[in-house]
Motif scaffolding. Structure first.
Motif, PDB file in Angstrom:
ATOM      1  N   THR A  49       0.832  -1.120   0.271  1.00 19.07           N
ATOM      2  CA  THR A  49       0.163  -0.166   0.102  1.00 19.07           C
ATOM      3  C   THR A  49       0.523   1.359   0.148  1.00 19.07           C
ATOM      4  O   THR A  49       0.582   2.090  -0.407  1.00 19.07           O
ATOM      5  CB  THR A  49      -0.432  -0.027   1.431  1.00 19.07           C
ATOM      6  OG1 THR A  49      -1.933  -1.009   1.097  1.00 19.07           O
ATOM      7  CG2 THR A  49      -1.970   1.193   0.512  1.00 19.07           C
ATOM      8  N   GLU A  50       1.316   1.300   0.290  1.00 14.40           N
ATOM      9  CA  GLU A  50       2.695   2.291   1.003  1.00 14.40           C
ATOM     10  C   GLU A  50       3.394   2.826  -0.629  1.00 14.40           C
ATOM     11  O   GLU A  50       3.690   3.722  -0.808  1.00 14.40           O
ATOM     12  CB  GLU A  50       3.887   1.953   1.781  1.00 14.40           C
ATOM     13  CG  GLU A  50       3.262   2.286   3.383  1.00 14.40           C
ATOM     14  CD  GLU A  50       2.698   3.662   3.237  1.00 14.40           C
ATOM     15  OE1 GLU A  50       3.074   5.150   3.464  1.00 14.40           O
ATOM     16  OE2 GLU A  50       1.462   3.707   4.469  1.00 14.40           O
ATOM     17  N   ILE A  86       3.442   6.128  -3.234  1.00 12.62           N
ATOM     18  CA  ILE A  86       4.868   6.397  -3.840  1.00 12.62           C
ATOM     19  C   ILE A  86       4.920   6.307  -5.616  1.00 12.62           C
ATOM     20  O   ILE A  86       5.016   7.503  -6.466  1.00 12.62           O
ATOM     21  CB  ILE A  86       6.172   6.163  -3.436  1.00 12.62           C
ATOM     22  CG1 ILE A  86       5.963   6.063  -1.956  1.00 12.62           C
ATOM     23  CG2 ILE A  86       7.094   6.245  -4.188  1.00 12.62           C
ATOM     24  CD1 ILE A  86       7.439   5.360  -1.287  1.00 12.62           C
ATOM     25  N   VAL A  87       4.009   5.200  -6.153  1.00 10.95           N
ATOM     26  CA  VAL A  87       4.007   5.343  -7.638  1.00 10.95           C
ATOM     27  C   VAL A  87       2.790   6.267  -8.191  1.00 10.95           C
ATOM     28  O   VAL A  87       2.610   6.511  -8.762  1.00 10.95           O
ATOM     29  CB  VAL A  87       3.636   3.337  -7.579  1.00 10.95           C
ATOM     30  CG1 VAL A  87       2.988   3.890  -9.409  1.00 10.95           C
ATOM     31  CG2 VAL A  87       4.159   2.026  -7.708  1.00 10.95           C
ATOM     32  N   ARG A  88       1.740   6.388  -7.168  1.00 16.18           N
ATOM     33  CA  ARG A  88       0.749   7.430  -7.408  1.00 16.18           C
ATOM     34  C   ARG A  88       1.258   8.642  -7.558  1.00 16.18           C
ATOM     35  O   ARG A  88       0.986   9.775  -8.342  1.00 16.18           O
ATOM     36  CB  ARG A  88      -0.115   7.183  -6.513  1.00 16.18           C
ATOM     37  CG  ARG A  88      -1.204   5.630  -6.693  1.00 16.18           C
ATOM     38  CD  ARG A  88      -1.762   6.182  -5.669  1.00 16.18           C
ATOM     39  NE  ARG A  88      -3.229   4.666  -5.886  1.00 16.18           N
ATOM     40  CZ  ARG A  88      -3.762   4.631  -4.731  1.00 16.18           C
ATOM     41  NH1 ARG A  88      -4.091   5.167  -3.939  1.00 16.18           N
ATOM     42  NH2 ARG A  88      -4.703   3.172  -4.978  1.00 16.18           N
ATOM     43  N   SER A  95       3.003  13.325 -14.488  1.00 15.63           N
ATOM     44  CA  SER A  95       1.457  14.073 -15.913  1.00 15.63           C
ATOM     45  C   SER A  95       1.942  15.453 -16.153  1.00 15.63           C
ATOM     46  O   SER A  95       1.632  16.015 -16.579  1.00 15.63           O
ATOM     47  CB  SER A  95       0.572  13.617 -15.074  1.00 15.63           C
ATOM     48  OG  SER A  95       0.265  14.079 -13.785  1.00 15.63           O
ATOM     49  N   ARG A  96       2.989  15.947 -15.307  1.00 18.95           N
ATOM     50  CA  ARG A  96       3.333  17.203 -15.597  1.00 18.95           C
ATOM     51  C   ARG A  96       4.534  17.699 -16.508  1.00 18.95           C
ATOM     52  O   ARG A  96       4.615  18.622 -16.656  1.00 18.95           O
ATOM     53  CB  ARG A  96       3.796  18.298 -13.668  1.00 18.95           C
ATOM     54  CG  ARG A  96       1.703  18.210 -13.110  1.00 18.95           C
ATOM     55  CD  ARG A  96       2.258  18.682 -11.862  1.00 18.95           C
ATOM     56  NE  ARG A  96       3.213  18.547 -11.184  1.00 18.95           N
ATOM     57  CZ  ARG A  96       2.872  17.423 -10.150  1.00 18.95           C
ATOM     58  NH1 ARG A  96       1.308  17.803  -9.655  1.00 18.95           N
ATOM     59  NH2 ARG A  96       4.101  17.155  -8.980  1.00 18.95           N
ATOM     60  N   ALA A 119       5.859   4.738 -13.742  1.00 19.42           N
ATOM     61  CA  ALA A 119       5.906   5.125 -12.622  1.00 19.42           C
ATOM     62  C   ALA A 119       6.357   3.828 -11.745  1.00 19.42           C
ATOM     63  O   ALA A 119       7.151   4.048 -10.465  1.00 19.42           O
ATOM     64  CB  ALA A 119       5.144   5.919 -11.775  1.00 19.42           C
ATOM     65  N   ASP A 120       5.632   3.066 -12.168  1.00 20.30           N
ATOM     66  CA  ASP A 120       5.419   1.625 -11.716  1.00 20.30           C
ATOM     67  C   ASP A 120       6.936   1.033 -11.375  1.00 20.30           C
ATOM     68  O   ASP A 120       7.814   0.209 -10.778  1.00 20.30           O
ATOM     69  CB  ASP A 120       4.625   0.379 -11.465  1.00 20.30           C
ATOM     70  CG  ASP A 120       4.827  -1.222 -10.704  1.00 20.30           C
ATOM     71  OD1 ASP A 120       4.939  -0.722  -9.538  1.00 20.30           O
ATOM     72  OD2 ASP A 120       5.006  -1.143 -11.502  1.00 20.30           O
ATOM     73  N   LEU A 121       7.456   1.102 -12.598  1.00 17.49           N
ATOM     74  CA  LEU A 121       9.077  -0.005 -13.142  1.00 17.49           C
ATOM     75  C   LEU A 121       9.752   1.041 -12.815  1.00 17.49           C
ATOM     76  O   LEU A 121      11.329   0.773 -11.978  1.00 17.49           O
ATOM     77  CB  LEU A 121       9.241   0.701 -15.051  1.00 17.49           C
ATOM     78  CG  LEU A 121      10.690   0.276 -15.586  1.00 17.49           C
ATOM     79  CD1 LEU A 121      10.736  -1.322 -15.188  1.00 17.49           C
ATOM     80  CD2 LEU A 121      10.447   0.023 -16.700  1.00 17.49           C
TER      81      LEU A 121
END
Length: 206
Positions: A126-127, A131-133, A140-141, A157-159
């Motif tokens: 979950t933590e 971080i991925v989010r 996205s910016r 991001a996950d990679l």
């Protein structure tokens, strides 16, 4: 607060910290799931019933260790991202700077992430997803990624997060001579991922 109350709180905090440190030491040999409340209490020099003055359960103690590691790292990374001049290389090296003084804690997180207590596995997952989010929000910016879908950004991001966490796992078990090589290699891996992201065009929807 009276001096007596302050001293009592200080003693309580020392005992709480002793429980956390004792758990890390014991878990390094057998894993968190194999530990008993009695032996954890003994490691801090208290009787088992006194354990509940500090934590509601063994799972609560384990979750506190997760908070101390992953959550603290996530909040520290948030501070780094407030610096507009901080690039990927600086961020990756900053991560290892946080891990270095807390090898026991991050060794615990690395082991529990892949085995042992299901409760801790879920808490760590979950933590890491948080971080991925937050990294997705950063990506996205980036103007060059304007055409990327949220799913594409999440995969990237996950990679990146997986690459760094794998680097941390290797770093923790490495000798002092190997440690710098692992940091440099992780930085290079992140750079290559970044270059690949810049050259990749997402498929257009049919």
């Amino acid at each position: 607060m009276t001096e007596q109350a302050a001293t009592r709180n200080e003693r309580k905090e020392r005992t709480r910290q002793a429980l956390l440190e004792g758990t890390l030491a014991l878990a390094s040999d057998r894993g968190f799931a194999a530990l008993s409340l009695r032996e954890i209490a003994r490691s801090a020099g208290i009787v088992p019933t006194a354990f509940y003055r500090h934590f509601e359960s063994l799972e609560d103690l384990g979750a506190t260790l997760v908070d101390d590691g992953v959550t603290a790292l996530r909040l520290a990374l948030r501070e780094v991202r407030r610096n507009p001049d901080a690039g990927l290389t600086e961020t990756v090296r900053f991560v290892f700077d946080q891990v270095g003084p807390k090898r026991d804690l991050f060794g615990f997180l690395t082991r529990e992430r892949h085995g042992g207590s299901a409760v801790l596995r879920r808490a760590i997952a979950t933590e890491l997803q948080l971080i991925v989010r937050e990294l997705v929000a950063d990506l996205s910016r980036v103007r060059a990624l304007d055409e990327w879908s949220p799913r594409d950004l999440e995969i990237a991001a996950d990679l990146l997060v997986s690459t760094v966490t794998d680097g941390i796992a290797a770093y923790i078990s490495a000798s002092s001579r190997e440690a710098q090589h692992i940091i440099d290699r992780t930085v290079q891996q992140v750079r290559l991922i970044s270059l690949g992201m810049g050259a990749w065009s997402p498929p257009k929807p049919r």
